[in-house]
Write a protein that holds these residues in place. Sequence first.
Motif, PDB file in Angstrom:
ATOM      1  N   VAL B  48       0.809  -1.223   0.000  1.00 47.72           N
ATOM      2  CA  VAL B  48       0.000   0.000   0.000  1.00 47.72           C
ATOM      3  C   VAL B  48       0.846   1.279   0.000  1.00 47.72           C
ATOM      4  O   VAL B  48       0.526   2.222  -0.712  1.00 47.72           O
ATOM      5  CB  VAL B  48      -0.986   0.024   1.195  1.00 47.72           C
ATOM      6  CG1 VAL B  48      -1.767   1.328   1.224  1.00 47.72           C
ATOM      7  CG2 VAL B  48      -1.951  -1.138   1.087  1.00 47.72           C
ATOM      8  N   ASP B  89     -10.571  -8.358  -7.411  1.00 43.45           N
ATOM      9  CA  ASP B  89     -10.521  -6.891  -7.475  1.00 43.45           C
ATOM     10  C   ASP B  89      -9.288  -6.475  -8.298  1.00 43.45           C
ATOM     11  O   ASP B  89      -8.155  -6.681  -7.876  1.00 43.45           O
ATOM     12  CB  ASP B  89     -10.424  -6.352  -6.043  1.00 43.45           C
ATOM     13  CG  ASP B  89     -10.247  -4.838  -5.993  1.00 43.45           C
ATOM     14  OD1 ASP B  89     -10.077  -4.219  -7.061  1.00 43.45           O
ATOM     15  OD2 ASP B  89     -10.276  -4.288  -4.872  1.00 43.45           O
ATOM     16  N   GLN B  94      -3.524  -5.157  -9.174  1.00 49.94           N
ATOM     17  CA  GLN B  94      -2.519  -4.219  -9.695  1.00 49.94           C
ATOM     18  C   GLN B  94      -1.508  -3.845  -8.599  1.00 49.94           C
ATOM     19  O   GLN B  94      -0.307  -3.739  -8.850  1.00 49.94           O
ATOM     20  CB  GLN B  94      -3.208  -2.955 -10.230  1.00 49.94           C
ATOM     21  CG  GLN B  94      -2.248  -2.017 -10.936  1.00 49.94           C
ATOM     22  CD  GLN B  94      -2.804  -0.601 -11.085  1.00 49.94           C
ATOM     23  OE1 GLN B  94      -3.864  -0.263 -10.565  1.00 49.94           O
ATOM     24  NE2 GLN B  94      -2.060   0.236 -11.798  1.00 49.94           N
ATOM     25  N   MET B  95      -2.005  -3.659  -7.372  1.00 48.75           N
ATOM     26  CA  MET B  95      -1.100  -3.284  -6.278  1.00 48.75           C
ATOM     27  C   MET B  95      -0.119  -4.406  -5.973  1.00 48.75           C
ATOM     28  O   MET B  95       1.059  -4.165  -5.743  1.00 48.75           O
ATOM     29  CB  MET B  95      -1.900  -2.923  -5.030  1.00 48.75           C
ATOM     30  CG  MET B  95      -2.702  -1.670  -5.234  1.00 48.75           C
ATOM     31  SD  MET B  95      -3.561  -1.179  -3.755  1.00 48.75           S
ATOM     32  CE  MET B  95      -2.277  -0.287  -2.930  1.00 48.75           C
ATOM     33  N   THR B  98       2.389  -4.706  -8.818  1.00 46.17           N
ATOM     34  CA  THR B  98       3.358  -3.600  -8.768  1.00 46.17           C
ATOM     35  C   THR B  98       4.438  -3.906  -7.728  1.00 46.17           C
ATOM     36  O   THR B  98       5.632  -3.707  -7.978  1.00 46.17           O
ATOM     37  CB  THR B  98       2.643  -2.270  -8.416  1.00 46.17           C
ATOM     38  OG1 THR B  98       1.623  -2.043  -9.379  1.00 46.17           O
ATOM     39  CG2 THR B  98       3.601  -1.093  -8.408  1.00 46.17           C
ATOM     40  N   ASP B 141       3.906   2.017   7.804  1.00 43.09           N
ATOM     41  CA  ASP B 141       2.683   1.587   8.484  1.00 43.09           C
ATOM     42  C   ASP B 141       2.817   1.997   9.940  1.00 43.09           C
ATOM     43  O   ASP B 141       3.833   1.715  10.578  1.00 43.09           O
ATOM     44  CB  ASP B 141       2.537   0.064   8.381  1.00 43.09           C
ATOM     45  CG  ASP B 141       1.225  -0.395   8.971  1.00 43.09           C
ATOM     46  OD1 ASP B 141       0.296  -0.664   8.194  1.00 43.09           O
ATOM     47  OD2 ASP B 141       1.116  -0.467  10.203  1.00 43.09           O
ATOM     48  N   LEU B 423      -8.954  -2.767   8.476  1.00 43.72           N
ATOM     49  CA  LEU B 423      -9.264  -1.593   7.661  1.00 43.72           C
ATOM     50  C   LEU B 423      -9.878  -2.116   6.383  1.00 43.72           C
ATOM     51  O   LEU B 423      -9.792  -3.297   6.098  1.00 43.72           O
ATOM     52  CB  LEU B 423      -8.033  -0.721   7.391  1.00 43.72           C
ATOM     53  CG  LEU B 423      -7.209  -0.938   6.129  1.00 43.72           C
ATOM     54  CD1 LEU B 423      -6.137   0.094   6.017  1.00 43.72           C
ATOM     55  CD2 LEU B 423      -6.631  -2.317   6.053  1.00 43.72           C
ATOM     56  N   ALA B 424     -10.483  -1.250   5.614  1.00 39.46           N
ATOM     57  CA  ALA B 424     -11.329  -1.762   4.548  1.00 39.46           C
ATOM     58  C   ALA B 424     -10.659  -1.665   3.189  1.00 39.46           C
ATOM     59  O   ALA B 424     -11.127  -0.980   2.320  1.00 39.46           O
ATOM     60  CB  ALA B 424     -12.623  -0.974   4.551  1.00 39.46           C
ATOM     61  N   MET B 425      -9.565  -2.380   3.025  1.00 44.03           N
ATOM     62  CA  MET B 425      -8.918  -2.343   1.712  1.00 44.03           C
ATOM     63  C   MET B 425      -9.032  -3.688   1.013  1.00 44.03           C
ATOM     64  O   MET B 425      -8.309  -3.983   0.085  1.00 44.03           O
ATOM     65  CB  MET B 425      -7.448  -1.976   1.860  1.00 44.03           C
ATOM     66  CG  MET B 425      -7.270  -0.552   2.268  1.00 44.03           C
ATOM     67  SD  MET B 425      -5.596  -0.021   2.010  1.00 44.03           S
ATOM     68  CE  MET B 425      -5.465  -0.105   0.235  1.00 44.03           C
ATOM     69  N   ASN B 426      -9.909  -4.528   1.520  1.00 48.40           N
ATOM     70  CA  ASN B 426     -10.114  -5.860   0.956  1.00 48.40           C
ATOM     71  C   ASN B 426     -11.606  -6.134   1.112  1.00 48.40           C
ATOM     72  O   ASN B 426     -12.326  -5.291   1.636  1.00 48.40           O
ATOM     73  CB  ASN B 426      -9.225  -6.856   1.727  1.00 48.40           C
ATOM     74  CG  ASN B 426      -9.448  -6.757   3.227  1.00 48.40           C
ATOM     75  OD1 ASN B 426     -10.525  -7.080   3.716  1.00 48.40           O
ATOM     76  ND2 ASN B 426      -8.463  -6.269   3.959  1.00 48.40           N
ATOM     77  N   ARG B 442      -8.222   0.169  15.846  1.00 50.75           N
ATOM     78  CA  ARG B 442      -8.797   1.493  15.597  1.00 50.75           C
ATOM     79  C   ARG B 442     -10.301   1.431  15.471  1.00 50.75           C
ATOM     80  O   ARG B 442     -10.841   0.583  14.763  1.00 50.75           O
ATOM     81  CB  ARG B 442      -8.196   2.104  14.324  1.00 50.75           C
ATOM     82  CG  ARG B 442      -6.789   2.544  14.584  1.00 50.75           C
ATOM     83  CD  ARG B 442      -6.223   3.343  13.451  1.00 50.75           C
ATOM     84  NE  ARG B 442      -4.916   3.827  13.863  1.00 50.75           N
ATOM     85  CZ  ARG B 442      -3.851   3.912  13.084  1.00 50.75           C
ATOM     86  NH1 ARG B 442      -3.950   3.572  11.818  1.00 50.75           N
ATOM     87  NH2 ARG B 442      -2.713   4.353  13.555  1.00 50.75           N
ATOM     88  N   ARG B 447     -13.683   3.356   9.877  1.00 54.16           N
ATOM     89  CA  ARG B 447     -12.454   2.573   9.757  1.00 54.16           C
ATOM     90  C   ARG B 447     -12.674   1.200   9.127  1.00 54.16           C
ATOM     91  O   ARG B 447     -11.854   0.708   8.379  1.00 54.16           O
ATOM     92  CB  ARG B 447     -11.834   2.410  11.155  1.00 54.16           C
ATOM     93  CG  ARG B 447     -10.703   1.404  11.249  1.00 54.16           C
ATOM     94  CD  ARG B 447      -9.433   1.931  10.631  1.00 54.16           C
ATOM     95  NE  ARG B 447      -8.332   0.979  10.799  1.00 54.16           N
ATOM     96  CZ  ARG B 447      -7.088   1.194  10.419  1.00 54.16           C
ATOM     97  NH1 ARG B 447      -6.776   2.331   9.835  1.00 54.16           N
ATOM     98  NH2 ARG B 447      -6.154   0.305  10.604  1.00 54.16           N
ATOM     99  N   ALA B 451     -18.998   3.864   5.939  1.00 51.62           N
ATOM    100  CA  ALA B 451     -18.853   5.238   6.439  1.00 51.62           C
ATOM    101  C   ALA B 451     -19.639   5.441   7.733  1.00 51.62           C
ATOM    102  O   ALA B 451     -19.368   6.371   8.485  1.00 51.62           O
ATOM    103  CB  ALA B 451     -19.303   6.231   5.386  1.00 51.62           C
TER     104      ALA B 451
END
Lengths: 199, 480
Positions: B48, B89, B94-95, B98, B141, B423-426, B442, B447, B451
């Motif tokens: 990330v 996704d 792509q992340m 990369t 991080d 956290l909500a990246m997946n 957190r 988070r 929202a």
Amino acid sequence: MANQIRRIERRAIALEGNDIDTDRIIPARFLKCVTFEGLGAWAFADDRTALAGCHPFDQDHHQGAGLLVVNRNFGCGSSREHAPQSLGRWGIQALIGESFAEIFSGNCLALGLPCCTTDSETISALQRAVAANPAADYHLDVEALTITGPGGSWPLTMPAAAHRMLTSGQWDVTGQLTARDAALRSTATRLPYLTGFTC
Amino acid sequence: MPRVKRGADNPRMSAATLYDKIWDLHRVTELPGGQTQLFIGLHLIHEVTSPQAFAMLDEQGLSVRHPERTVATVDHIVPTTSQVRPFADPLAEQMLSTLEGNCARHGIMLHGIGSGHQGIVHVIAPELGLTQPGMTIACGDSHTSTHGAYGAIAFGIGTSQVRDVLASQSLAMGKLRVRRIRLEGERQQGVFAKDVILHVIRRLGVKGGVGYAYEFAGSCIDAMSMEERMTLCNMAIEGGARCGYVNPDQTTFDDLRGRPGAPSGEAWDRAVTWWRSLASGRDAQFDDEVVFDAAAIAPTITWGITPGQGIGIDEAIPLASDLPAEDRPLAEQAYTYMNLQPGVPIAGTRVDVCFIGSCTNGQLSDLRDAAAVARGRHVAPGIKAFVVPGSEQVAMAAEAAGLDAVFRQAGFEWRQPGCSMCLAMNPDRLEGRQISASSSNRNFKGRQGSASGRTLLMSPAMVAAAAIEGAVTDVRSLLR
Ligand code: SF4
């Protein structure tokens, strides 16, 4: 030096609230990117949706503003540089607040975004002045550490190192860090865990 | 010549803290701006916060100075249900590609999916024995403070700083003050490291640690396992401290011995001698000291929207009038956002989702503690409960111990390693106004991916208890 940051003259936004964390500045889903480009559009995305157009970043009279006046512990939470990147790309050039989270202000410094502080009474007075007159330019004198505009002139503070780095144009430290080849080498030779624990 | 002499036989250093000694040893030079250039012993990267750093490196024509001191894994964006490539996704895919490209191009070790050592970056580095006493460690991080459990000084950094470390194996930093936080006495049964740190943050506040490194000491810390110390140091950052650490001791050495990255043979003995000498001296000078009675700490849970809004499980949500004036506006916001009433006991609060995992509490011992509660019981109807091991190693060890079966039989889902709903990246995220009992770190608004989603932070055993009862519960009642 081109990088010197001494004076910023722009309209200001008062954004009230303590402990505004980086998840609010830029929600995690916008971290799914391999470049910072385009992040400006998503600054405070969820807060803006929740306020349905009434968030300061959506108000017509704040478009083009460059100074952000915040309260206590702004930028707490994650280390994501996406937070100052999104503010900077939205157009913010400096922040004035009661206090900033350390990683956040460090990230701002690396981007040349001054984070100036002052006490809560001064912030309240400044926020009231800005809210009363959003069309006016405020003059942030980074060197003298003052902000001046309709309603008054207020003294600010900033850690000495950050102040020196911004005003002397030395906030972008990559060149300085890479230049010290010999010193880096000699540091490595005295680290036990790099030398089989023999030194 | 080392500026810090090895061995406790150097009386000059007895007044120095571990932080001072490590700082001194890693100081490269003073920069013109007034900051110190600090050598970074270990640089951890993930998908990330590194892509932009590599892009900056390319733009500036720089290379990676110490690829052998840089280690990568993938954690934030990986799905925990199916990790088959390509990911569903395309952005996540792509992340990851990369990161793979950048690591291959620069000769950086990447512990990818299926390698046996993929997992949350703060779980895998200690597991591999890469995290050692006396090191400076940096990672893009904020929870890098976790590594301080081993007596390292570990900082979370931003992407421009990731670029700096890649390019120079060093960072520009200012020296911190050190606050010793002494936790004395024995914890009650059912009180975990998570409760201890939530209690500390509750008392000292989320910005109480600004400008400080936190040294955790005292008989309660001495008795803690390395995984417990990691939980503690992990959340030092939520108390505003730049880093947290525990002095290395026999527990540290016993944990490190035999790990792939740990020294062996004669080097091991030399290492232990050096590590011992790093601990803060008996007469060390601290800028501040706070003492807590560990026996007085109850299972602790957050009710609000910052990790500092915590209370004991047997307490009621505080009335604004009982709080210091400066904390009231945030409390008012929290009542509204959380839809919780001041004056009402927190126990009994209904929950929708129960999440066990994250770099705070995704270790084997965390899963054991939660499984002890779940064993022979069943998740309450309508509750979504899932367990996400912190790494592939943790998953394998848990499965070997049969913990996955315990959880499945109790109605929990058993997932693959990653950051998941921390956290909500997946794909793991709250929906709408859902409220979660979560072992992560957190509870900020939004988070966990919705929202308007709400989070109650607590220990993994308390999350398991909440899943069984369908509501916030004192885990001690299920442990008897
Ligand atoms: S588990 Fe959560 S806090 Fe830990 S590294 Fe992943 S996202 Fe960050």
